[in-house]
Structures are given as C-alpha cells and as structure tokens.
Design a protein around this motif. Structure first.
Motif, PDB file in Angstrom:
ATOM      1  N   UNK A   1       2.231   1.868  -3.530  1.00 22.82           N
ATOM      2  CA  UNK A   1       1.198   2.440  -4.382  1.00 22.82           C
ATOM      3  C   UNK A   1       0.955   3.903  -4.044  1.00 22.82           C
ATOM      4  N   UNK A   2       0.856   4.175  -2.767  1.00 20.79           N
ATOM      5  CA  UNK A   2       0.572   5.542  -2.337  1.00 20.79           C
ATOM      6  C   UNK A   2       1.666   6.488  -2.817  1.00 20.79           C
ATOM      7  N   UNK A   3       2.900   6.040  -2.689  1.00 23.39           N
ATOM      8  CA  UNK A   3       3.999   6.888  -3.128  1.00 23.39           C
ATOM      9  C   UNK A   3       3.952   7.108  -4.632  1.00 23.39           C
ATOM     10  N   UNK A   4       3.696   6.040  -5.375  1.00 22.26           N
ATOM     11  CA  UNK A   4       3.663   6.142  -6.834  1.00 22.26           C
ATOM     12  C   UNK A   4       2.543   7.068  -7.302  1.00 22.26           C
ATOM     13  N   UNK A   5       1.475   7.072  -6.553  1.00 23.71           N
ATOM     14  CA  UNK A   5       0.325   7.859  -6.976  1.00 23.71           C
ATOM     15  C   UNK A   5       0.256   9.217  -6.283  1.00 23.71           C
ATOM     16  N   UNK A   6       1.275   9.547  -5.513  1.00 21.86           N
ATOM     17  CA  UNK A   6       1.286  10.803  -4.774  1.00 21.86           C
ATOM     18  C   UNK A   6      -0.003  10.923  -3.969  1.00 21.86           C
ATOM     19  N   UNK A   7      -0.226   9.888  -3.201  1.00 22.78           N
ATOM     20  CA  UNK A   7      -1.500   9.794  -2.489  1.00 22.78           C
ATOM     21  C   UNK A   7      -1.214   9.411  -1.042  1.00 22.78           C
ATOM     22  N   UNK A   8      -1.968   9.977  -0.153  1.00 18.87           N
ATOM     23  CA  UNK A   8      -1.822   9.618   1.249  1.00 18.87           C
ATOM     24  C   UNK A   8      -2.146   8.136   1.437  1.00 18.87           C
ATOM     25  N   UNK A   9      -1.383   7.478   2.307  1.00 17.10           N
ATOM     26  CA  UNK A   9      -1.599   6.045   2.516  1.00 17.10           C
ATOM     27  C   UNK A   9      -3.032   5.734   2.905  1.00 17.10           C
TER      28      UNK A   9
ATOM     29  N   UNK B   1       4.068 -12.141   3.607  1.00 18.27           N
ATOM     30  CA  UNK B   1       4.661 -13.154   4.491  1.00 18.27           C
ATOM     31  C   UNK B   1       6.068 -12.754   4.926  1.00 18.27           C
ATOM     32  N   UNK B   2       6.773 -12.066   4.059  1.00 24.25           N
ATOM     33  CA  UNK B   2       8.157 -11.706   4.354  1.00 24.25           C
ATOM     34  C   UNK B   2       8.230 -10.656   5.464  1.00 24.25           C
ATOM     35  N   UNK B   3       7.369  -9.677   5.380  1.00 26.81           N
ATOM     36  CA  UNK B   3       7.342  -8.624   6.393  1.00 26.81           C
ATOM     37  C   UNK B   3       5.890  -8.361   6.741  1.00 26.81           C
ATOM     38  N   UNK B   4       5.486  -8.922   7.852  1.00 25.44           N
ATOM     39  CA  UNK B   4       4.060  -8.954   8.156  1.00 25.44           C
ATOM     40  C   UNK B   4       3.491  -7.572   8.464  1.00 25.44           C
ATOM     41  N   UNK B   5       4.324  -6.542   8.444  1.00 18.63           N
ATOM     42  CA  UNK B   5       3.764  -5.201   8.558  1.00 18.63           C
ATOM     43  C   UNK B   5       3.130  -4.777   7.240  1.00 18.63           C
ATOM     44  N   UNK B   6       3.630  -5.325   6.164  1.00 21.59           N
ATOM     45  CA  UNK B   6       3.183  -4.890   4.837  1.00 21.59           C
ATOM     46  C   UNK B   6       1.892  -5.574   4.402  1.00 21.59           C
ATOM     47  N   UNK B   7       1.161  -4.851   3.564  1.00 19.83           N
ATOM     48  CA  UNK B   7       0.015  -5.432   2.864  1.00 19.83           C
ATOM     49  C   UNK B   7       0.320  -5.393   1.378  1.00 19.83           C
ATOM     50  N   UNK B   8       0.261  -6.542   0.759  1.00 24.53           N
ATOM     51  CA  UNK B   8       0.521  -6.637  -0.680  1.00 24.53           C
ATOM     52  C   UNK B   8      -0.795  -6.490  -1.437  1.00 24.53           C
ATOM     53  N   UNK B   9      -0.800  -5.633  -2.414  1.00 24.52           N
ATOM     54  CA  UNK B   9      -1.996  -5.415  -3.226  1.00 24.52           C
ATOM     55  C   UNK B   9      -1.806  -6.089  -4.581  1.00 24.52           C
ATOM     56  N   UNK B  10      -2.846  -6.708  -5.064  1.00 18.97           N
ATOM     57  CA  UNK B  10      -2.765  -7.351  -6.370  1.00 18.97           C
ATOM     58  C   UNK B  10      -4.101  -7.326  -7.076  1.00 18.97           C
TER      59      UNK B  10
ATOM     60  N   UNK C   1      -5.372   6.092  -0.002  1.00 13.28           N
ATOM     61  CA  UNK C   1      -5.311   4.957  -0.908  1.00 13.28           C
ATOM     62  C   UNK C   1      -6.021   3.747  -0.299  1.00 13.28           C
ATOM     63  N   UNK C   2      -5.807   3.529   0.981  1.00 15.34           N
ATOM     64  CA  UNK C   2      -6.475   2.395   1.638  1.00 15.34           C
ATOM     65  C   UNK C   2      -7.991   2.532   1.522  1.00 15.34           C
ATOM     66  N   UNK C   3      -8.469   3.748   1.683  1.00 15.67           N
ATOM     67  CA  UNK C   3      -9.900   3.979   1.499  1.00 15.67           C
ATOM     68  C   UNK C   3     -10.318   3.663   0.070  1.00 15.67           C
ATOM     69  N   UNK C   4      -9.524   4.148  -0.885  1.00 18.25           N
ATOM     70  CA  UNK C   4      -9.877   3.945  -2.290  1.00 18.25           C
ATOM     71  C   UNK C   4      -9.898   2.471  -2.656  1.00 18.25           C
ATOM     72  N   UNK C   5      -9.081   1.696  -1.975  1.00 17.34           N
ATOM     73  CA  UNK C   5      -9.019   0.272  -2.297  1.00 17.34           C
ATOM     74  C   UNK C   5     -10.272  -0.463  -1.819  1.00 17.34           C
ATOM     75  N   UNK C   6     -10.918   0.074  -0.820  1.00 15.30           N
ATOM     76  CA  UNK C   6     -12.081  -0.607  -0.245  1.00 15.30           C
ATOM     77  C   UNK C   6     -13.154  -0.951  -1.279  1.00 15.30           C
TER      78      UNK C   6
ATOM     79  N   UNK D   1       0.834  -1.197   0.000  1.00 10.90           N
ATOM     80  CA  UNK D   1       0.000   0.000   0.000  1.00 10.90           C
ATOM     81  C   UNK D   1       0.872   1.253   0.000  1.00 10.90           C
ATOM     82  N   UNK D   2       1.966   1.176   0.737  1.00 14.75           N
ATOM     83  CA  UNK D   2       2.874   2.310   0.764  1.00 14.75           C
ATOM     84  C   UNK D   2       3.488   2.582  -0.598  1.00 14.75           C
TER      85      UNK D   2
END
Lengths: 173, 173
Positions: free
Chosen positions: A77-85, A107-116, A88-93, A74-75
């Motif tokens: 994506x947010x950076x690429x789109x110049x969008x607040x994290x 799985x590698x870093x459980x802090x992260x959320x992978x978007x696909x 973006x999380x709201x927009x993904x809903x 999510x981070x």
DNA sequence: ATTGATTAGGGGCATATGCTAATATTCGTC
DNA sequence: GACGAATATTAGCATATGCCCCTAATCAAT
C-alpha cells in the motif's frame, strides 16, 4: 533585525521577478512548493465536499487503494500510494479504530501485515462515491477536462517508481 | 470479513482500468490523491537534497516567502502560501525557536503579528540556495524543462485565489 | 542447527495541516 | 465615550507525513 530589500532571497541581485537578464536559475518558483500549494487548495475542496461522510479525501484514498489492491501488505500500500510505511501505518489507525479496515498477520510470511476492508469499509467506500465524484466533477469543470487530464498524466509520471528512480539517481550524494 | 472483487471501489462494474466502455466518470483517478502522491515524491527529493542544511523544503519555502513579502503578517503569509493561518503559525514555531524568524506585534494594528527574517534567517536562506537550486535543476532535468514549466503554470492556476473562488462557489453546499 | 544479513513493521519524535473555540484588538455607531 | 460587530491570532485537538531506531521474522550460508 529585519533587513529589507537586501540580497539573500535566493534570487540574488534584486532580480526578484525577472528584473535582470535571464540567469541560469531554474524557474523562480520551487516545484515542490508549487505542488504543495496546489495540493492544499484542491484537498480543501475535496475535504469540504466530503465532510458529510465523516471521512477525508485522504482516508477515502486509502480505502480505495485497498479496494483496488485486494489484500495488500502495508508495504504494498505504501508503495502504491507513494507514502512512507510508517505514515501509512499511522493513517490506518483511525480507519482501523472506526472499523473500516482490518490488519492481520500474513500466515505465509509472518513479517507481513495484510490489510483488508471490512464490510463497513466497503459500505463507506460506496457511500462516499457520490461525494467524491461530485468533487472530482467540480474540479474538472473548473480547471477544464483537458487540462485536468494533462495534469493527471504529468502527476502520474512524477509519482511513478521509474521517475523516482531516475530522480533519485544523484539525489543521495 | 474481507470481500474481494465485489463492487464498491468507486469504479463500479469491475471497470477498474478501462475495462468497460467509457462511463461518464471523472477520470478513474482522484485529482487530489494524484497531487498528494506527486507532492510526496517531489518533496522527498527536495528534502533529501536539502538535508545537509538542517531545514526542510517546507521551511525554506516559508523563509523565501517572507523574504519575498518583506514584512508580512501571518495572514498575509498564509494567503500567499495557500495555507491555513493556524498551520502557518505552527510552522513558524520551529523557525522562531531556531532564530530564523521573528514575530512581533504590529504597532499600527495590535491585532496583527508581523513576521520577519533575522540575520540568521537571511543567512540560512542564502546557505540553502545552492542545495535548493540543485534539487530544482535535478527535477527539471528529469521531468523536462518544458514539462516542468507547463506543470508549474497549471499548479499556479490551481493555487490562485481566483481559481479557489470559482472552485468554491458550489463547494459549500 | 546456528549465525548473520535482509526485510517488514512498530514506536517515538518532530513537523505539517486544518478545524473549532477562545482571546485580544480594532472599528463603526450611537 | 461605550457597545457591539468585525478581524487577527492563539490554543487545543486530531490527522498526516517522514525519519530513525528497534524488534520480529525470514532467508542464506556455513
């Protein structure tokens, strides 16, 4: 309670439209406001032409960016789109609700959320290509290809992280 | 469920960044998305620098437009700002609540609502001038005065009613 | 190993934006 | 003067956007 013609417009002395001599004021027009106005105008056209698809140009932008990025967080994506994290999380809903994207823990870093993109997401991206392309062509034809290219170049400079860094150097104080 | 590298990005054939020959595709980048990204970047700077004032650049834009217009109706304002009428009505709510603007019925045509600045509104406009001006100068210095002028010119063309008319001629179908 | 700093996301709140439907008012016509 | 068309605004809903604070998880230092 509603004065008129007095000072206080931010352009003192009644020099509303270049009446007085050229003071050291920026340009009479707020760059941010000008950008917003133009953005609304253009977005309205794109959205109107994309209406048959059921998604908006903003949503297609998200899908397209995910497609470009592969499996971003999510981070990312947010950076690429110049969008607040959080924005973006709201927009993904809605996109997640409608089955176009999936968000899962890295799985590698459980802090992260992978978007696909889901299969439906890829399909929607394909489906909307013609509509988006038509809107894009229409804008280019109306504004002029060269003008549009120049505008995009300027906008990309502004949106770049480097520009933001230079711009923000003294903005925090 | 998350394919990669396949088609469907809207830029078929893997020519993501100019890999293949130049197809007749618009420009690889959505004009609307580019505008949105740049707008967010710039708005963030303006808002950050205007934070001490307690109002945002969007709100100052409304106050400034009212000041320029005199005693506009909501429809007048919305048109000038390239903003949906209902959106503007929403935007006026916080400003009205905080005592910066007043909205009252037009005696001449009771369908209309006349918008005007209160003394507090004029004061806030004056108060925020320095902050806004600093942001404006900062942007100009970073982006370049000539570049900024060219950008504003392009944006004003896009935002103009005439451009919207030409753009919208075939957008409705 | 435990603690403390850092980083990524999510939740809540507020504003921003647009659409559609409903309401109120005016204007033109008969 | 009443009726239907046209116009301006509001209300309600949904998405968009950002900020602040909190939690979760990792990383670094002891």
């Amino acid at each position: 309670m509603v004065r008129r013609g007095a000072a206080g417009t931010g352009q003192r002395g009644g020099a509303a439209q270049g009446g007085r001599g050229a003071q050291p004021r920026p340009a009479d027009v707020c760059n941010a406001a000008a950008l917003r106005r133009a953005t609304r105008r253009v977005s309205q056209i794109y959205d109107a032409m994309m209406a048959p698809s059921g998604i908006r140009s903003t949503q297609r932008s998200v899908l397209a960016q995910i497609a470009r990025s592969g499996t971003p967080t999510i981070g990312d994506l947010a950076e690429a789109m110049v969008l607040d994290r959080s924005a973006l999380a709201h927009n993904l809903k809605p996109l997640e609700r409608d089955g176009y994207v999936v968000v899962r823990i890295d799985p590698a870093d459980r802090r992260n959320r992978i978007v696909g993109l889901t299969d439906a997401g890829w399909a929607k991206l394909d489906e909307t290509f013609a509509l988006w392309s038509a809107a894009q062509h229409r804008f280019e034809a109306t504004f002029g290809p060269d003008q549009a290219a120049a505008l995009r170049a300027a906008l990309q400079v502004i949106a770049s992280p480097d520009f933001a860094a230079r711009l923000g150097e003294a903005a925090g104080d």
